[in-house]
Design a protein around this motif. Structure first.
Motif, PDB file in Angstrom:
ATOM      1  N   PHE A 299      -2.527  -2.170  15.267  1.00  0.00           N
ATOM      2  CA  PHE A 299      -1.436  -1.531  14.534  1.00  0.00           C
ATOM      3  C   PHE A 299      -2.007  -0.737  13.367  1.00  0.00           C
ATOM      4  O   PHE A 299      -3.130  -0.978  12.899  1.00  0.00           O
ATOM      5  CB  PHE A 299      -0.438  -2.575  14.025  1.00  0.00           C
ATOM      6  N   SER A 300      -1.213   0.194  12.909  1.00  0.00           N
ATOM      7  CA  SER A 300      -1.580   1.010  11.754  1.00  0.00           C
ATOM      8  C   SER A 300      -1.086   0.330  10.480  1.00  0.00           C
ATOM      9  O   SER A 300      -0.064  -0.370  10.488  1.00  0.00           O
ATOM     10  CB  SER A 300      -0.959   2.401  11.885  1.00  0.00           C
ATOM     11  N   LEU A 301      -1.825   0.545   9.382  1.00  0.00           N
ATOM     12  CA  LEU A 301      -1.443  -0.045   8.091  1.00  0.00           C
ATOM     13  C   LEU A 301      -0.613   0.902   7.249  1.00  0.00           C
ATOM     14  O   LEU A 301      -0.404   0.663   6.057  1.00  0.00           O
ATOM     15  CB  LEU A 301      -2.710  -0.454   7.326  1.00  0.00           C
ATOM     16  N   ASP A 302      -0.117   1.990   7.878  1.00  0.00           N
ATOM     17  CA  ASP A 302       0.698   2.946   7.120  1.00  0.00           C
ATOM     18  C   ASP A 302       1.931   2.289   6.531  1.00  0.00           C
ATOM     19  O   ASP A 302       2.384   2.644   5.429  1.00  0.00           O
ATOM     20  CB  ASP A 302       1.118   4.105   8.034  1.00  0.00           C
ATOM     21  N   GLY A 303       2.488   1.329   7.261  1.00  0.00           N
ATOM     22  CA  GLY A 303       3.693   0.667   6.754  1.00  0.00           C
ATOM     23  C   GLY A 303       3.454  -0.112   5.481  1.00  0.00           C
ATOM     24  O   GLY A 303       4.404  -0.418   4.746  1.00  0.00           O
TER      25      GLY A 303
END
Length: 330
Positions: free
Chosen positions: A193-197
């Motif tokens: 998953f991306s850590l953008d959130g």
């Protein structure tokens, strides 16, 4: 299938093979995959018949010889000075196995980037190619199993049973004699998953692989021998459980850090040993008694990282066995 039953795919394959020396053999595969109506659940099963043809070394290995001695059972078990040879066997046939797998895959839509699977496997292998000790070949020939008599080379005009012995050489060859049955489970899961959130740069990937060996039974295939159960024997290479996990953080393909773990379950030194301290049965060659047959498990950690200097250049560092743990003593 419609939306009520999901989607099903079948996979059928067959192949006919002909070898100049090893003969003809047929292999096949039957597979079935079912995307069930349950969100993200897929069932799969497979059965196949597979072969391994003897390689060039097993067929045509050049003879190597050394001076030695053997016991002649036709001549009062007298020691006979002979040349001991090792060579290939052009009469070998392909090894054959039947492989069975059945499993389930879970890849839910409500958890993007996650998937997991568990598969049961069973492999039955027969006609394994292996060698037999010189003296064992002699004893088998003496007991009436004539296929091994060709290993004994005698002087012109004599046979292997001539007395006094006229042997000149005893050869170790490859034969299709052994068999193996094993089964267990393969388990896999990964999540990325991306850590953008979280208002952080980069991506995170976690993966875990586990293998269970429930049984691993090998049979030498010779008269007077016994099948050997090796699953859980940590002094070899077949523990009941092995687990490998990795966690990687990478920042926009500029740099990354990876932590990796390996876990091996506890086991025994030999499944044939009988562990006891009192009231022990009489030991046998097949089942000797020991006071401690236990072997502990082990857990290793590795740490690595990469850094992208420029488009064609990257540097990396790897630290194996980060905690400097010694393996269990056998």
């Amino acid at each position: 299938c419609d939306s009520t039953w999901g989607k099903m795919d079948a996979d059928l394959a067959g192949r006919f093979e002909s070898y100049n020396l090893a003969g003809e053999v047929m292999t096949w595969k039957v597979g079935l995959t079912w995307d069930t109506p349950i969100d993200g659940v897929r069932l799969r099963t497979l059965q196949s018949r597979d072969v391994r043809a003897p390689n060039l070394g097993e067929l045509f290995a050049a003879p190597t010889t050394a001076n030695g001695s053997s016991t002649d059972p036709w001549f009062s078990n007298q020691n006979v000075q002979v040349i001991q040879g090792t060579l290939g066997n052009a009469g070998l046939k392909p090894e054959k196995s039947v492989n069975t797998q059945i499993g389930v895959v879970w890849q839910p839509d409500y958890v993007p980037g996650f998937n997991a699977s568990i598969d049961y496997y069973r492999i039955g292998l027969k006609g394994q190619i292996s060698t037999i000790a010189n003296q064992t070949e002699i004893n088998l020939c003496f007991s009436g199993i004539t296929q091994y008599c060709s290993a004994i080379v005698t002087a012109s005009g004599t046979t292997y049973s001539t007395t006094p012995p006229q042997w000149t050489q005893v050869n170790t060859e490859f034969f299709n004699i052994a068999s193996t049955i094993t089964d267990g489970f393969n388990i896999e899961a990964d999540y990325q998953f991306s850590l953008d959130g979280l208002d952080l740069p980069g991506n995170f990937v976690a993966r875990a692989l586990a293998t269970n060996v429930s049984k691993f039974i090998s049979s030498p295939g010779l008269p007077g021998t016994f099948p050997i159960e090796s699953a859980g024997t940590n002094s070899g290479n077949i523990p009941h459980w092995k687990l490998f996990g990795t966690q990687t953080y990478n920042e926009e393909n500029k740099w990354s850090v990876t932590l990796a773990e390996t876990w091996i379950s506890q086991g025994v030194q030999n499944r044939s040993y009988i562990q006891c301290t009192s009231g022990c049965p009489l030991p046998t060659i097949q089942n000797p008694t020991v006071n401690d047959n236990h072997m502990p498990g082990i857990f290793y950690i590795n740490l690595g990282g990469t850094y992208q200097l420029s488009d064609p250049w990257q540097v990396y560092v790897q630290v194996n066995n980060l905690l400097n743990k010694s393996p269990p003593v056998v």
